[in-house]
Write an enzyme that holds these catalytic residues in place. Sequence first.
Site, PDB file in Angstrom:
ATOM      1  N   GLY A  10     -67.944  40.092   5.458  1.00  0.00           N
ATOM      2  CA  GLY A  10     -66.816  40.817   5.494  1.00  0.00           C
ATOM      3  C   GLY A  10     -64.824  40.451   5.084  1.00  0.00           C
ATOM      4  CB  SER A  11     -61.892  41.282   3.754  1.00  0.00           C
ATOM      5  OG  SER A  11     -61.816  42.141   4.566  1.00  0.00           O
ATOM      6  CB  THR A  12     -62.093  40.075   8.629  1.00  0.00           C
ATOM      7  OG1 THR A  12     -61.669  41.041   8.586  1.00  0.00           O
ATOM      8  CG2 THR A  12     -60.418  39.144   9.566  1.00  0.00           C
ATOM      9  CG  ASP A  40     -69.278  39.817  11.808  1.00  0.00           C
ATOM     10  OD1 ASP A  40     -68.417  39.159  10.552  1.00  0.00           O
ATOM     11  OD2 ASP A  40     -70.268  40.216  11.905  1.00  0.00           O
ATOM     12  N   GLY A  41     -65.887  40.228  11.559  1.00  0.00           N
ATOM     13  CA  GLY A  41     -65.100  41.387  11.856  1.00  0.00           C
ATOM     14  C   GLY A  41     -65.782  42.108  12.902  1.00  0.00           C
ATOM     15  N   GLY A  51     -69.777  46.281   6.457  1.00  0.00           N
ATOM     16  CA  GLY A  51     -69.811  45.765   4.606  1.00  0.00           C
ATOM     17  C   GLY A  51     -71.653  45.663   4.412  1.00  0.00           C
ATOM     18  CD  GLU A 102     -72.250  42.171  10.261  1.00  0.00           C
ATOM     19  OE1 GLU A 102     -71.634  43.114  10.719  1.00  0.00           O
ATOM     20  OE2 GLU A 102     -71.474  41.769   9.012  1.00  0.00           O
TER      21      GLU A 102
END
Length: 222
Positions: free
Chosen positions: A34-36, A86-87, A102, A108
Amino acid sequence: MLSSHDLKLAAARAAIDLIEPYLLPGVVIGVGTGSTADLFIDGLGVHQDRFRGAVASSERSAARLRGHGIEVLDLNAVDAMPVYVDGADEINAKLQMIKGGGGALTREKIVASVAERFICIADESKLVAQLGSFPLPVEVIPMACAAVARALARLGGKPVLRAGFVTDNGNEILDVSGLGILDACLLESTINNLPGVVTNGLFALRPADVALLATQNGVRRL
Ligand code: 5RP
């Protein structure tokens, strides 16, 4: 006023600070998607010569890790992992989460299951009183999609096929809104038991151990 990107960056940097003691020769780190998580990977890149490598929860994250010169290991070659970072799409006060925005929820959950500690990084907008405003992603074997959608509707949800999207495992995603999630552990088990479901995006049976939530006034640790 910090932007959403600034907040994600602050959470990612706080995670780097937290895991720094683990960055030692031979150590493998679990990395989310993800973006984070991307910003966390960028921060990890600075330390790439201090630890052995990483297991990635998606092809996207694997490519970004390799771009920083970090070795990406197959999970089957790894016995132990001190941390997974992880986000999340939503997280509650019990550190139960909805993930999979995502589409990487299955990998995950697998990588997180091997790690000793799950560190969730997010901006404070992801903290909710009750999970479920964010549609719950469910990864489904393609031939079971209609049957699983009917079963999810019987549970009170409104499943929508994520059009044009195929997971890294070759499956489809149903995004399910309208689920009143009162008992996240029970719902996670119930949905996982539907034939054809690979996994669902509730991370309640195995919640995060630590959440680093970036606010306008600094990073809050739960
Ligand atoms: C991907 C995920 C992500 O962690 C989640 O969607 C949050 O993403 P972002 O950091 O871009 O807000 O579960 O499958």
